[in-house]
Write a protein that holds these residues in place. Sequence first.
Motif, PDB file in Angstrom:
ATOM      1  N   THR A  60       0.852  -1.187   0.000  1.00 30.42           N
ATOM      2  CA  THR A  60       0.000   0.000   0.000  1.00 30.42           C
ATOM      3  C   THR A  60       0.891   1.242   0.000  1.00 30.42           C
ATOM      4  OG1 THR A  60      -1.453  -1.334   1.410  1.00 30.42           O
ATOM      5  CG2 THR A  60      -2.000   0.997   1.189  1.00 30.42           C
ATOM      6  N   LEU A  61       0.496   2.249  -0.762  1.00 28.62           N
ATOM      7  CA  LEU A  61       1.277   3.491  -0.826  1.00 28.62           C
ATOM      8  C   LEU A  61       0.295   4.662  -0.795  1.00 28.62           C
ATOM      9  CD1 LEU A  61       4.074   4.889  -1.303  1.00 28.62           C
ATOM     10  CD2 LEU A  61       3.640   4.677  -3.758  1.00 28.62           C
ATOM     11  N   ALA A  62       0.574   5.639   0.065  1.00 26.08           N
ATOM     12  CA  ALA A  62      -0.365   6.769   0.220  1.00 26.08           C
ATOM     13  C   ALA A  62       0.306   8.076  -0.186  1.00 26.08           C
ATOM     14  CB  ALA A  62      -0.829   6.857   1.669  1.00 26.08           C
ATOM     15  N   VAL A  63      -0.458   8.928  -0.866  1.00 28.99           N
ATOM     16  CA  VAL A  63       0.043  10.243  -1.277  1.00 28.99           C
ATOM     17  C   VAL A  63      -1.146  11.209  -1.397  1.00 28.99           C
ATOM     18  CG1 VAL A  63      -0.002   9.607  -3.755  1.00 28.99           C
ATOM     19  CG2 VAL A  63       1.469  11.460  -2.987  1.00 28.99           C
ATOM     20  N   PRO A  64      -1.008  12.428  -0.874  1.00 28.20           N
ATOM     21  CA  PRO A  64      -2.096  13.395  -1.009  1.00 28.20           C
ATOM     22  C   PRO A  64      -2.045  14.080  -2.382  1.00 28.20           C
ATOM     23  CG  PRO A  64      -0.303  14.359   0.260  1.00 28.20           C
ATOM     24  CD  PRO A  64       0.133  12.965  -0.107  1.00 28.20           C
ATOM     25  N   ASP A  65      -3.184  14.346  -2.997  1.00 26.57           N
ATOM     26  CA  ASP A  65      -3.190  15.019  -4.303  1.00 26.57           C
ATOM     27  C   ASP A  65      -4.408  15.894  -4.579  1.00 26.57           C
ATOM     28  OD1 ASP A  65      -4.970  12.905  -4.656  1.00 26.57           O
ATOM     29  OD2 ASP A  65      -3.856  11.920  -6.259  1.00 26.57           O
ATOM     30  N   HIS A  66      -5.621  15.418  -4.223  1.00 26.07           N
ATOM     31  CA  HIS A  66      -6.843  16.105  -4.661  1.00 26.07           C
ATOM     32  C   HIS A  66      -7.022  17.509  -4.065  1.00 26.07           C
ATOM     33  CE1 HIS A  66      -7.909  12.192  -6.221  1.00 26.07           C
ATOM     34  NE2 HIS A  66      -9.070  12.620  -6.659  1.00 26.07           N
ATOM     35  N   ASN A  67      -6.775  17.622  -2.762  1.00 25.83           N
ATOM     36  CA  ASN A  67      -7.079  18.856  -2.029  1.00 25.83           C
ATOM     37  C   ASN A  67      -5.953  19.874  -1.996  1.00 25.83           C
ATOM     38  OD1 ASN A  67      -9.555  19.044  -0.065  1.00 25.83           O
ATOM     39  ND2 ASN A  67      -9.040  16.899  -0.225  1.00 25.83           N
ATOM     40  N   LEU A  68      -4.729  19.413  -2.246  1.00 26.00           N
ATOM     41  CA  LEU A  68      -3.575  20.274  -2.024  1.00 26.00           C
ATOM     42  C   LEU A  68      -3.628  21.516  -2.903  1.00 26.00           C
ATOM     43  CD1 LEU A  68      -0.528  17.845  -1.883  1.00 26.00           C
ATOM     44  CD2 LEU A  68      -1.376  19.315  -0.047  1.00 26.00           C
ATOM     45  N   PRO A  69      -3.453  22.688  -2.311  1.00 26.00           N
ATOM     46  CA  PRO A  69      -3.303  23.872  -3.149  1.00 26.00           C
ATOM     47  C   PRO A  69      -2.038  23.704  -3.997  1.00 26.00           C
ATOM     48  CG  PRO A  69      -3.649  24.473  -0.848  1.00 26.00           C
ATOM     49  CD  PRO A  69      -3.395  23.000  -0.888  1.00 26.00           C
ATOM     50  N   THR A  70      -2.028  24.304  -5.186  1.00 31.07           N
ATOM     51  CA  THR A  70      -0.859  24.163  -6.063  1.00 31.07           C
ATOM     52  C   THR A  70       0.051  25.397  -5.978  1.00 31.07           C
ATOM     53  OG1 THR A  70      -2.169  24.995  -7.902  1.00 31.07           O
ATOM     54  CG2 THR A  70      -2.018  22.622  -7.668  1.00 31.07           C
TER      55      THR A  70
END
Lengths: 485, 201
Positions: A60-70
């Motif tokens: 299993t590997l987790a990474v944040p992407d959807h919410n992060l401001p760019t």
Amino acid sequence: MGNTPRTLYEKIWDQHVVEQRDDGTCLLYIDRHLVHEVTSPQAFDALRLAGRQVRRPDLTLAVPDHNLPTTPRVAADGSRLPIEDAQSAAQLAALERNAPGFGIDYIDAVAPEQGIVHVVGPEQGFSLPGATIVCGDSHTAAHGGIGALAFGIGTSEVEHVLATQTLQLRRSKSMEVRVDGALGPGVTPKDLILHIIGVIGTAGGTGHVIEYRGEVFRKMSVEGRLTVCNMSIEGGARAGLIAPDDIVFDYLRGRPYAPRGDDWDRAVAWWRSLVTDDGAVFDKSVVIDAADIEPTVSWGTSPEDVVPVGGTVPEPASFADPSKQEAARKSLDYMGLEPGMRIEDIAVENVFIGSCTNSRIEDLRAAAQVLEGRTKALNVRWAIVVPGSGLVKRAAEAEGLDRIFTDAGFEWREPGCSACLAMNPDKVPPGERCASTSNRNFVGRQGPGARTHLVSPAMAAAAAVTGRLADVRKLPLAKRTVADH
Amino acid sequence: MKAVSTIEGRAIPLGLKNIDTDVIIPAHWLKTVSREGLGEGAFETIRATPGNPFDVEDFAQAPILIAGDNFGCGSSREHAAWAMLDMGLAAVIAPSFSDIFAGNAFKNGILAVELPQEHVDRLLEVAKEQPITIDLENQVVTTPFQDRFAFEIDPFRKRCLLEGLDEIGLTLGSESAITQHEQTRGGALPWLDKPQRREAA
């Protein structure tokens, strides 16, 4: 089973069946599970409530992407900048707690490897050919581009995989989309998949797994294959895949999670067996001639609403199906378009280059090649490039692409999902139009009232410099191109 | 999961095709870490349109929704199913469903009933004035006008719904088979079973 010719999908499926029940339901083993912040918090909570552990945190590997401001994430003094939206911050914090808490590898928001989960998986060599790969996100289909059986799941299934490393599933039907010949100049994998969805319709692949076959895919880069497979879900198919070959093996060699040494050789030997046997039967087959495909744009609010860039906005009455006529009228009303309008006369105020469909290095090169020596048109108010990962961003910067984008008037952002689904602050304003390299032109997808036209990265760049949807083939490219890599 | 058997009541005759999950629950509602409270955002854009069927008083608390082809296409967000549950829906009838939505609905005890377009058209007509009934045990949808439309359902899903089975609990019953599978593939495909992170080469 032994000598019966099988499709690639059937081979991967059979290899992963733990148990088949009398009613035909199978317990399917899952090799890789990617986790992001939006579809996992309820699953982790449910595990805790039931006193269950994650069976295989190492898969299993987790990474944040959807919410992060760019926008920048680190202050001048090196400290992490806070996330203003309290709900987004709470959801991101939950992943940051849950992943290490359950022993899962976690790529944090400021790590150089952070990015969109479907860019990160292949880039890290976590996604591998012949593997079953799931994620709580429908664009997981992308990983089929390296020859994996990859599909999106809901949060209850996320919980099920976390707890058991399996899913209860029935085998899907198989569908072949065969494209022979070669794509013309200025025609990219994005145009190809938009064209395919136009042909099969948004429900054309429902209940099926698509295998993309034919000359066009054999010559295609890994980035292009990921783009095509990514949008399989837009054609209704939960998964799409392409048989792995040397192009894929060369891409994966040496990546952090990829096998090494003897393991690598054994892996490649097995991966080479992952092809559809001669004589295997598909439940459905579609054949397309690559020569028929032009740079393609969407005009409506469904990914099947596509037309060649040289075409016009269709008359609703031109559709045979009365419900499609009604849907087309509603779409045109939402999009603020008149039937018969030339596509090339449609002005855009926004351009978005990014998303799990088109944010890899090859995509950025294609857009930069068009933008080099040019600037965005005056009517283009907002143009952003959001690289798919920190590694893509660094690679692009090493090639000087960031300067080409910023010189052209684009904002050069930090990695994430961004304006593809407008969960973070990157939104298209109501009533405004966006030439977007993302995957969905649904009502409100890029923000309430936003009007999306799906295009390739090169076409998005062409839209930026002309201020309207434009045929990239009509723009002469700069002599010193950045695409010769 | 709560057991489901018969669902009876008014049905919201929505009827539209290709209702995607962004329409069922727009992305700005997905920032929650809970399954609760999403009903408020359900079908937000449709409900903002005057004269939409959700505003009709007879359909307040209606347990059934009737829609067109390809219901639930698009994203895998289970929030779509949670939002529908939260607004009181227990079943959806449509000519077809996206695969992922159908799975999410089932996991939450929402019945996704697939019927041919002509039967859906008839139910859309009846629903304006009368309640309808979905009988899961006998796999039939009936109306007060003696309509009887049989539907198919995956036998495993039917059993889980009728008995309210916990699917994870069921799977954990196969623990030894899962371990066996891991051991076999660990021998044949060790890199697949035990990924190791190393510096990029």
